[in-house]
Every structure is written in structure tokens, then in C-alpha cells.
Design an enzyme around this catalytic site. Sequence first.
Site, short mmCIF file in Angstrom:
data_model
loop_
_atom_site.label_atom_id
_atom_site.label_comp_id
_atom_site.label_asym_id
_atom_site.label_seq_id
_atom_site.Cartn_x
_atom_site.Cartn_y
_atom_site.Cartn_z
N GLN A 92 -13.28 6.17 2.97
CA GLN A 92 -12.76 4.81 3.08
C GLN A 92 -13.64 3.92 3.95
OE1 GLN A 92 -10.58 2.95 1.70
NE2 GLN A 92 -9.45 4.40 0.46
N CYS B 22 -5.79 0.36 -4.93
CA CYS B 22 -6.70 -0.69 -4.49
C CYS B 22 -6.62 -1.89 -5.41
CB CYS B 22 -8.14 -0.16 -4.45
SG CYS B 22 -8.72 0.46 -6.04
#
Length: 490
Positions: A322, A447
Site C-alpha cells: 500500500q 479502491c
Amino acid sequence: MSKRKNNASFKKSNKEQKQHGKKKNHAAQKHQAKPQGNQGNSPNQGKKAVTAELTCNGFSNDGKGLVDWEGKQLKVPYLLPGETAEIAITKKGKYYNTKLKRVLKPSKDRAKPPCPYYYDCGGCQLQHMNSSAQDQLKQNTVDHLMKPFVKPEPIMTMDHPWDYRNKNHMTFGLTRNRQIIGGLYAQNTHRIIDMDRCIIHDPKADQIVHTIKGMMKSFKMIPYNEDSGQGFLRHVLIKVGKASGEIMVVLVAASPIFKGKNNFVKALTKEHPEISTILLNINDKDTSMVLGDQEKVLYGKGTITDTLCGMKFEISPKSFYQINPAQTEKLYGRAVEMAELTGKETVIDAYCGIGTIGLIASQKAGKVIGVELNKDAVRDAIRNSKRNGVNNARFYQGDAGEFMVQMANHGDKADVVILDPPRNGSDEAFLSSVVKLKPKRVVYVSCNPETQARDMKYLVKNGYTVEEIQPVDMFPQTHHVESVAKLVRK
């Protein structure tokens, strides 16, 4: 979660577009700041523009202002709701291109972008808005998309919405007078914006890139030219362990022959002793991909480690990890809360990557099964499991949907499925496998809330109820917003 990190026609992030765009305009130029942007709805430069005075009446999902003109709704970059402005409009076929020329009546939410490259770069889309307006835009986006289900919680924001990226990628080129420049591509082109600092990058990483740029001439490291196929250095990729402080430098070159590499490594590490490892990655193909298949460790062990939610993860040049660890801890924390683990549950971590969320969940689960198509990621997940002394997690290479169908056919059960798909979401084959396996709870990390809402409609039609939705701002200054949702089987 921004894996492969809103709107059907804008699926790629602007950052990806400028780094991997197909347009080849390699005349690298020195940046000149622009008062307003010229990003539009289609590439229609060169057509005669009509100028209209219009008032913005809303936002698109990708952070552009919406205006009505001659019965059509158009998107205008850098325009805010309530603002009246002069807008240049060009038409090519059925598409329209818009450019904000002058704001006549500014919004109270308008801010001066702190980045001097903002209107050229395109990697950020919201710096012309103040922080509270950015937060409200993202909240409204998720609220609107999730209206059929349940009211989302207030968005989790970031205290310091700058300097957060732990992965920085810069490109190099030559000007017409053979001066070396380096920076990011201008939006939708391969024109390099010469810059020393991106204010959402890790500052130390940008300092290292600046040092490398200054060393290139003396070490005869000629920037690679994609048109001619000549030159050596294509890119520099830097990964930073935000918690560990470890730093990886990846030199992406067109050739494995690097004369003076030992002296280069010695000089760079003397200037930046905080560097943990340096690698040479070979990309000799005519491709838009940054990294090639070959790599050689020049210094250190070739990987770095970082800590996330109390667990250590090993990061290689190609590992997905991430981009914003501070916000990732908030996102994963809420996901594990939604899973309601008591220590007895069997958890499926679909699209598991290097095992981050599955290993974090393993601390509260009975058993975790991670499934991922990428064999390199599965290898990393197994290694990370051992590194953290996790004995109740197993990772498998394969299609997660097929894996769950096989489980159901064999009479095996799972209590919770955690899925974290790419930006385009899950397909019906995967979702039907979830329905067939019948877990008590599904935790959907996304996302792209637009594809998340689409996928949740399928699950709701097939026996699930959405109980919670939590938006998280993973990428401040951009239009991207992430969302995690909890679904429970009726």
C-alpha cells in the site's frame, strides 16, 4: 484500496496515465507553471474553441466541475461548484474538450495549489480545493454511490495530507541542448516535467533522486530515449519503509552493462547513508511498463522491510504494498473490525497479494486461507507469514473464485470472505463463488466505490445485506477514495 488504485471512462489513475501512457511525445521540456489546466473530456487540441461563460453545478466522480452547455453536461477540470467562469470548448466528433480560462466568481472552497507543477502534472487533481472541501467531495461521492444500501460513516481523513507516498518513480531525459532533466510526465504525454520535489512523495526519496540526477553526467549515465532506443537510465524507483526507515533504490536501465557501478554505489551511499539497498533492473523492451524481468542487487540484500498493523512485511521491487501506510492501518483496522473475529473463524483472503490483510486478520482468526493468481506475490506472502511467526495462515496460487467453488463442492466452509479486488472490481464468476460458499460475512475492501457498489448489488440480490460502509481517504490531493463495506448473510 488502490491496487491497480472511479468512473468507467477514467479507470486508470492520472498517475498511471502519465507514467504508462501510450502517447509518445518525448521532447523533454523545462516546466513552466500554468495559471489554469487544459485537461478535458477528449484529446481535441487544435480545433477552434468556443468561449462560454458558465456556472458550475456539481462535481464528477473524478473531481471535475460539471456545467450545462447547449443541452449537454460537460466536465471542466479545476472548476468548483458555484463558480462562474470563462470556459473554452472544442468539439471533435461526439466528444468535447474543455479548458478553464478564467474564474469570474470564485468559490470560498478555492485554494492556491502549493505545488508549482500542479496544472501541468495531473497526478493530483484537487489541490485547487481546501482540505474540508476535498473531504466533503469524497464523502459525497461515496454517499451517492452507496445510497441503495446504507448511509456511510464519516470519511477517515489524514492529519498531514502530504509527503505520504512510500513509492516514488521518476523518469529522466535530455533537453535539446543535452541537459539532463528528471521528474514526472506531464498529464497524458511523455513530456518530462523537470522537478526536484513532488509534495505527496516522501521527501527523502525525492532528495535521493535529485542526488542521482546530479551524479549522472560524471558517471556517463545517459538518459534513455524511447524513440531512438539509445541511452542507459530509464527510471529511478524508490521505496521507503515509513515505519522502518529502510530505503530501496531501483535503477531501471536499458542495459545490464553499468560501467563504474561500484563507484556510483559508493558515492550515492556516502551522500545518503540511509539507503538500505540498491538494485539494477534491466528493461530493454519497447514497453510502457517501468520494471523489466531481470534485476541485480548492487548493494544490500535487495529487499526492505516495513511494519504495518504491528506485523513486518518484506518488500521487493515488484511487491505490491500500500502506497500510504498511515491510512492503510485505518482501512485494515476497520476491515478486521467488520469481520467480527473471535478466534474461531475460517477466513478467506481473496486477491491476497503479499498477504498483508490476511496476516493481520490471522491474529484474531482461527484460520486464514489466502488466494492470489500472482505466484511471486504468493511466495512473498508465505515468506511474510514465516517472518511473523504466523502458524494459522496458508497461501495458495490460483483463481480465488475457482478455489471457493472447489471448497463448496467439497463441503468445506468459510465464515468470512475478505476481498480486495483491482479497480475494475470482481466479475460475476467470482461473486457467484462467494454466494455458493455462503460465508456469514463478506468484507469488501475497494479502491473504486463505483465498482464496489455494482458488485454489492449482486451480493444483495443473492442473500446478503450491507450493514456498514466506511470511506477512507488513502490519496489526499487526488480524487481517489477507498471504501470498506461489511455484508452479512440473511
